[in-house]
Every structure is written in structure tokens, then in C-alpha cells.
Design a protein around this motif. Structure first.
Motif, PDB file in Angstrom:
ATOM      1  N   PHE A 373       6.496  38.790  49.927  1.00 52.78           N
ATOM      2  CA  PHE A 373       6.709  37.535  49.213  1.00 52.78           C
ATOM      3  C   PHE A 373       8.109  36.958  49.429  1.00 52.78           C
ATOM      4  N   ALA A 374       9.120  37.805  49.477  1.00 51.56           N
ATOM      5  CA  ALA A 374      10.480  37.314  49.689  1.00 51.56           C
ATOM      6  C   ALA A 374      10.599  36.621  51.049  1.00 51.56           C
ATOM      7  N   HIS A 375       9.975  37.195  52.056  1.00 52.51           N
ATOM      8  CA  HIS A 375      10.013  36.578  53.386  1.00 52.51           C
ATOM      9  C   HIS A 375       9.269  35.241  53.385  1.00 52.51           C
ATOM     10  N   LEU A 376       8.115  35.199  52.721  1.00 54.29           N
ATOM     11  CA  LEU A 376       7.361  33.951  52.651  1.00 54.29           C
ATOM     12  C   LEU A 376       8.153  32.857  51.945  1.00 54.29           C
ATOM     13  N   LEU A 377       8.936  33.238  50.950  1.00 54.29           N
ATOM     14  CA  LEU A 377       9.743  32.250  50.231  1.00 54.29           C
ATOM     15  C   LEU A 377      10.717  31.550  51.164  1.00 54.29           C
ATOM     16  N   THR A 378      11.414  32.316  52.012  1.00 49.22           N
ATOM     17  CA  THR A 378      12.371  31.700  52.929  1.00 49.22           C
ATOM     18  C   THR A 378      11.677  30.774  53.920  1.00 49.22           C
ATOM     19  N   ARG A 379      10.454  31.119  54.306  1.00 48.57           N
ATOM     20  CA  ARG A 379       9.718  30.294  55.259  1.00 48.57           C
ATOM     21  C   ARG A 379       9.194  29.004  54.616  1.00 48.57           C
ATOM     22  N   SER A 380       9.044  28.987  53.294  1.00 50.23           N
ATOM     23  CA  SER A 380       8.450  27.828  52.624  1.00 50.23           C
ATOM     24  C   SER A 380       9.454  26.712  52.335  1.00 50.23           C
ATOM     25  N   LEU A 381      10.732  27.039  52.302  1.00 54.39           N
ATOM     26  CA  LEU A 381      11.733  26.067  51.861  1.00 54.39           C
ATOM     27  C   LEU A 381      11.858  24.836  52.768  1.00 54.39           C
ATOM     28  N   PHE A 383       9.493  23.436  54.483  1.00 47.94           N
ATOM     29  CA  PHE A 383       8.302  22.641  54.190  1.00 47.94           C
ATOM     30  C   PHE A 383       8.477  21.895  52.866  1.00 47.94           C
ATOM     31  N   LEU A 384       9.046  22.558  51.873  1.00 48.45           N
ATOM     32  CA  LEU A 384       9.295  21.924  50.585  1.00 48.45           C
ATOM     33  C   LEU A 384      10.227  20.730  50.738  1.00 48.45           C
ATOM     34  N   ALA A 385      11.318  20.928  51.469  1.00 47.51           N
ATOM     35  CA  ALA A 385      12.281  19.847  51.666  1.00 47.51           C
ATOM     36  C   ALA A 385      11.643  18.667  52.386  1.00 47.51           C
ATOM     37  N   GLY A 386      10.887  18.964  53.440  1.00 51.18           N
ATOM     38  CA  GLY A 386      10.242  17.891  54.197  1.00 51.18           C
ATOM     39  C   GLY A 386       9.229  17.127  53.380  1.00 51.18           C
ATOM     40  N   SER A 387       8.473  17.828  52.547  1.00 50.00           N
ATOM     41  CA  SER A 387       7.470  17.180  51.712  1.00 50.00           C
ATOM     42  C   SER A 387       8.123  16.228  50.709  1.00 50.00           C
ATOM     43  N   LEU A 388       9.203  16.685  50.083  1.00 49.32           N
ATOM     44  CA  LEU A 388       9.883  15.854  49.081  1.00 49.32           C
ATOM     45  C   LEU A 388      10.567  14.650  49.706  1.00 49.32           C
ATOM     46  N   LEU A 389      11.009  14.787  50.958  1.00 44.78           N
ATOM     47  CA  LEU A 389      11.738  13.700  51.617  1.00 44.78           C
ATOM     48  C   LEU A 389      10.828  12.719  52.349  1.00 44.78           C
ATOM     49  N   SER A 390       9.558  13.088  52.561  1.00 40.84           N
ATOM     50  CA  SER A 390       8.677  12.252  53.381  1.00 40.84           C
ATOM     51  C   SER A 390       8.508  10.847  52.813  1.00 40.84           C
ATOM     52  N   VAL A 391       8.262  10.737  51.521  1.00 43.79           N
ATOM     53  CA  VAL A 391       8.066   9.405  50.909  1.00 43.79           C
ATOM     54  C   VAL A 391       9.365   8.609  50.878  1.00 43.79           C
ATOM     55  N   PRO A 392      10.509   9.178  50.410  1.00 45.39           N
ATOM     56  CA  PRO A 392      11.760   8.399  50.442  1.00 45.39           C
ATOM     57  C   PRO A 392      12.131   7.919  51.847  1.00 45.39           C
ATOM     58  N   LEU A 393      11.945   8.772  52.845  1.00 43.62           N
ATOM     59  CA  LEU A 393      12.243   8.347  54.221  1.00 43.62           C
ATOM     60  C   LEU A 393      11.291   7.250  54.680  1.00 43.62           C
ATOM     61  N   GLY A 416       7.090  23.964  59.998  1.00 42.68           N
ATOM     62  CA  GLY A 416       6.637  25.131  59.257  1.00 42.68           C
ATOM     63  C   GLY A 416       5.812  26.072  60.119  1.00 42.68           C
ATOM     64  N   ALA A 417       4.969  25.502  60.982  1.00 42.96           N
ATOM     65  CA  ALA A 417       4.143  26.321  61.872  1.00 42.96           C
ATOM     66  C   ALA A 417       5.006  27.128  62.836  1.00 42.96           C
ATOM     67  N   MET A 418       6.068  26.533  63.349  1.00 41.28           N
ATOM     68  CA  MET A 418       6.971  27.256  64.254  1.00 41.28           C
ATOM     69  C   MET A 418       7.612  28.450  63.542  1.00 41.28           C
ATOM     70  N   LEU A 419       8.065  28.231  62.311  1.00 41.76           N
ATOM     71  CA  LEU A 419       8.713  29.307  61.567  1.00 41.76           C
ATOM     72  C   LEU A 419       7.725  30.430  61.246  1.00 41.76           C
ATOM     73  N   HIS A 420       6.502  30.066  60.865  1.00 41.07           N
ATOM     74  CA  HIS A 420       5.509  31.087  60.544  1.00 41.07           C
ATOM     75  C   HIS A 420       5.043  31.824  61.799  1.00 41.07           C
ATOM     76  N   GLY A 421       5.044  31.142  62.932  1.00 37.75           N
ATOM     77  CA  GLY A 421       4.726  31.809  64.187  1.00 37.75           C
ATOM     78  C   GLY A 421       5.733  32.914  64.485  1.00 37.75           C
ATOM     79  N   LEU A 422       7.007  32.629  64.221  1.00 39.98           N
ATOM     80  CA  LEU A 422       8.041  33.650  64.399  1.00 39.98           C
ATOM     81  C   LEU A 422       7.833  34.806  63.423  1.00 39.98           C
ATOM     82  N   SER A 423       7.376  34.488  62.209  1.00 37.58           N
ATOM     83  CA  SER A 423       7.123  35.542  61.221  1.00 37.58           C
ATOM     84  C   SER A 423       6.033  36.492  61.687  1.00 37.58           C
ATOM     85  N   LEU A 424       4.951  35.942  62.230  1.00 43.95           N
ATOM     86  CA  LEU A 424       3.862  36.781  62.723  1.00 43.95           C
ATOM     87  C   LEU A 424       4.329  37.646  63.896  1.00 43.95           C
ATOM     88  N   ARG A 425       5.190  37.085  64.716  1.00 47.24           N
ATOM     89  CA  ARG A 425       5.729  37.857  65.849  1.00 47.24           C
ATOM     90  C   ARG A 425       6.545  39.044  65.345  1.00 47.24           C
TER      91      ARG A 425
END
Length: 432
Positions: A373-381, A383-393, A416-425
Motif C-alpha cells: 500500500f505504501a508503494h501504491l500511495l507514491t504512485r497515485s499522487l 494522478f491525483l495532481a493531474g486530475s485536480l488540475l485538468s479542469v482549471p487548466l 500514471g501508466a508509465m509509473l505503474h509499469g515501472l512498479s510491475l517491473r
């Protein structure tokens, strides 16, 4: 011979899960199809906000069901949890209590929102009943994960199949004149009965007693003493995912009164949820073998299983992409009763986002089952930033707000997909 039997059972399980996913998707799309016709447009927009709030409430279990799966699975496989404390049956009662309190809290917030006009509707009883019918999926999810951890997948899938058939039927009766409040109330009753049945199966499979369910002091003390770290990381990860996937409903509502951007995102959300359900079904069918291989440090087998899971996910993404290319415009028009249109460029961006989502989903489902879970948290951040900024941008390009928002959101998923791909590797290299 044993391996062959396991492979055959996994294929059957995958097919059963896919059938249930199909029913779940039919129900999800039927909700939109029915209520966009049963409600005025403004009322339906408020209904979409209710659905988003329901998604928040359901997801706010903070990943506890994933924690219980990871811990109970290790217990079932006889893996020692050095320093983490062994699983205790009293944990189940504590987690069900927490989910009950979460539903009560969500209901209280909804009542306040309805009373204050935060969610504007002339049908508050319908909204309350629908919210409750969505929230009962929390104890259902916990029962499902517990049964899966002790190799009881087929038991849950059979029960869920019956539930889905009955709730879809009751939902469609609204188009035949059944009062929506009566329909949703009956759906709620069906779900409660099935969930109670599933809980009894968990009780029997684990050899629990009534005392285990109500030993909150013992169970709570065990939770506090041994895996608050997992709960903290899982809670933060889950909250990050909740906001990232659902925030655009609210930011779009604040940015514009035009219904099209909201309907466009809702369409993408439905497509992404459909794909994620199919990917989850494929991954969950393989999880018993993936977890065995990981805990046995069998990297070759783990690589084989993860490759298959990714391959199955990309097949689903490709099938969805082809379907959207051939009939996306028609589906969008029919789904929203012709109240908005979708362009070819919109559909292309949705397709790209779905392929990125496939990698993210496989990574999240596998690593959550392994307790990372700790690793997943770092990978999610990001995506969170991009989602929140998408509408203002996107507001900076107000004349092209729709396409700009979808472009930014898709780019976020690709990152996000690139980061998770590295996680699976890293996972395949044996990093824990």
C-alpha cells in the motif's frame, strides 16, 4: 496434473467473474438509461452528483477490504507475518463495524447536503434510497474479499449473479411504470439478503463464532497493535484514488453550467469503470496463483502470470476501443437520450485513456493483494495532481473546454501508466 486442474479452475472462475462483470455493467448503464428518461435534465445532473458522492462513500473504506484480503490470504497460505502479527478472526467484526459507521456517516452528510440544497432535488427519498443501495456494496465487498482469500470465489460469484439479475429486473420495471422509490427500495432489500447470506458463508468457512463478530475490544486492539501502518498507507492511497477518479464531476460542475462536459466525463467514467471491472475479473481469477508465486518467491511463475494478466487487460481495452470506434457515437446518444453529442477526437482520447488505465488497474489490483500500500500511495499522487488540475487548466482554453479537459485527463492517465509499469517491473525483480 494438479497444475492442470488449477489452470482449468482459474479459467472457469475467470469466465464466471466475466459473466458477473457483464451483469454489473448492464446494471450501471441501465441506471443511466433509466434515470435520464425518468428525471428532468436538471434533476438528472443532481443525480450524477449523488452517484459521484456514492462513489466517494464506497471508496472511503480506505482499502480495508484489500488489507483483509492480503492478511487473510497469507494466513490461509500459512505465511508467517514477521513483526506484523498473525491474522485474528476478531478483525472481521471490527472491520464490519467500521464499514457500518462509514455508511451512517455518509448518510448523515447526504442528509445535510439535501437539507442545505447542496444537492438540489425534489425527490430526496429516492436519492437517499439510491445512496443506501450503493453503500451496501461495502459489506458485500468485504464478504467477497474474505471468501476469495480462503478460496471461496465461486460461492460469492453465484450469490452475486442472483443479486444482479434481480436488481436489473427491478430497475427496468421503472420504465414500465414502477415508482422509482419502490424499485430502489426492493433492490436494497435484495442486496441485504444476499450480503447476509455471504456473511454466513464467511462465518462458516472461517469457523467463526458469534463472539468473534462482537469482540470489538480484542479485534480493535489487534488492529491498532499490528497493522495501523497498512491502514494509514491504504487510507491515503484510497483517498487519493477517490479524488482522482471522481473530482472532475465536482470541478466541472463548478466550472460550467453546460451539461455536455459533465455528460462527456460521465461517459468516460462509465467506459473506464467497465474496462476496470473486466480487468479486475481477469486479475482476481489469477490472484490465488499470483499470491502463491509471490510468497514462494517463484519469479518465473510470477512473470508468466503477470504477463497473462496484462495481456488479458489489453485484449479487453482493444475490444472496448473497437466498440467505441464502431458505435461510440450511437452509444453516447442513446445513453444520454440525445441530449449531447460526442466527437471522433473525444472517442480517440477515451481510447488512449483506457489503454493507460489497463496497466494502472493490473498494477493496483496485484500490489494491493500483496499488501504493497505504501508503494501504491507514491504512485497515485501524480494522478491525483493531474486530475485536480485538468479542469482549471482547461478553463484557460474556455472555447475548447471539453476537448482540453479530456486531453489533460488522458495525459495524466498515460503518466500514471508509465509509473505503474515501472512498479510491475520492480515486482518481477523480487522487490518487496
Amino acid at each position: 496434473m494438479a497444475v492442470t486442474r488449477l489452470e482449468g479452475s482459474a479459467r472457469i472462475l475467470a469466465l464466471v467473474k466475466l459473466a458477473n462483470v457483464g451483469l454489473t455493467l448492464i446494471w450501471g448503464f441501465a441506471v443511466t438509461y433509466v434515470f435520464v428518461r425518468a428525471l428532468p435534465l436538471r434533476e438528472f445532473q443532481s443525480f450524477l452528483l449523488l452517484v459521484a458522492f456514492g462513489n466517494f462513500a464506497i471508496s472511503a473504506e480506505f482499502g480495508l477490504t484489500s488489507i483483509i484480503y492480503a492478511r487473510l490470504r497469507r494466513h490461509w497460505l500459512g505465511v508467517r507475518d514477521e513483526g506484523a502479527g498473525q491474522f485474528r478472526l476478531e478483525e472481521m467484526g471490527v472491520l464490519f463495524l467500521f464499514l457500518g459507521l462509514l455508511i451512517a456517516g455518509g448518510l448523515a452528510i447526504l442528509l445535510i447536503a439535501l437539507a442545505s440544497g447542496g444537492i438540489d432535488t425534489t425527490m430526496p427519498v429516492l436519492f437517499i434510497l439510491f445512496f443506501l443501495s450503493a453503500c451496501v456494496n461495502l459489506p458485500a465487498l468485504l464478504a467477497k474479499r474474505a471468501l476469495a482469500a480462503v478460496d471461496g470465489n465461486f460461492l460469492w460469484e453465484a450469490l452475486d449473479f442472483m443479486r444482479r439479475i434481480m436488481t436489473i429486473t427491478l430497475l427496468l420495471f421503472i420504465l414500465q411504470g414502477l415508482d422509482p422509490r419502490v424499485s430502489v427500495a426492493l433492490q436494497l432489500g435484495v442486496s441485504l439478503c444476499v450480503i447476509a447470506w455471504a456473511i454466513m458463508l464467511v462465518h462458516a468457512r472461517l469457523g467463526m463464532t458469534v463472539r468473534h463478530w462482537f469482540a470489538f475490544r480484542v479485534g480493535g486492539g489487534h488492529v491498532r497493535a499490528h497493522y495501523l501502518r497498512d491502514i494509514g498507507a491504504s487510507a491515503m492511497f484510497t483517498m487519493s484514488e477517490i479524488v482522482a477518479y471522481n473530482a472532475p464531476y465536482f470541478t466541472i460542475a463548478l466550472a460550467t453550467q453546460d451539461a455536455r462536459p459533465m455528460l462527456l466525463f460521465d461517459f468516460f467514467f462509465k467506459m473506464s469503470r467497465a474496462l476496470s471491472m473486466f480487468v479486475r475479473a481477469a486479475v482476481e481469477a489469477a490472484l490465488p496463483r499470483i499470491t502463491r508465486a509471490f510468497h514462494a518467491d517463484d519469479r518465473a511463475r510470477l512473470k508468466q502470470l503477470l504477463t497473462r494478466a496484462l495481456g488479458a487487460g489489453f485484449v479487453f481495452a482493444l475490444a472496448t476501443s473497437v466498440a467505441l470506434a464502431l458505435a461510440g457515437t450511437w452509444i453516447f446518444g442513446k445513453l444520454f437520450d440525445g441530449r449531447a453529442a460526442i466527437s471522433s477526437l473525444d472517442l480517440l482520447l477515451v481510447d488512449l485513456a483506457l489503454f493507460a488505465l489497463t496497466i494502472i488497474c493490473v498494477s493496483v489490483y496485484v500490489q494491493a493483494a500483496l499488501g504493497r500500500f505504501a508503494h501504491l500511495l507514491t504512485r497515485s499522487l501524480p494522478f491525483l495532481a493531474g486530475s485536480l488540475l485538468s479542469v482549471p487548466l482547461a478553463l484557460l482554453l474556455r472555447d475548447q473546454f471539453d476537448i482540453a479537459f479530456l486531453s489533460f485527463y488522458t495525459a495524466t492517465l498515460l503518466l500514471g501508466a508509465m509509473l505503474h509499469g515501472l512498479s510491475l517491473r520492480r515486482l518481477l525483480k523480487g522487490e518487496r
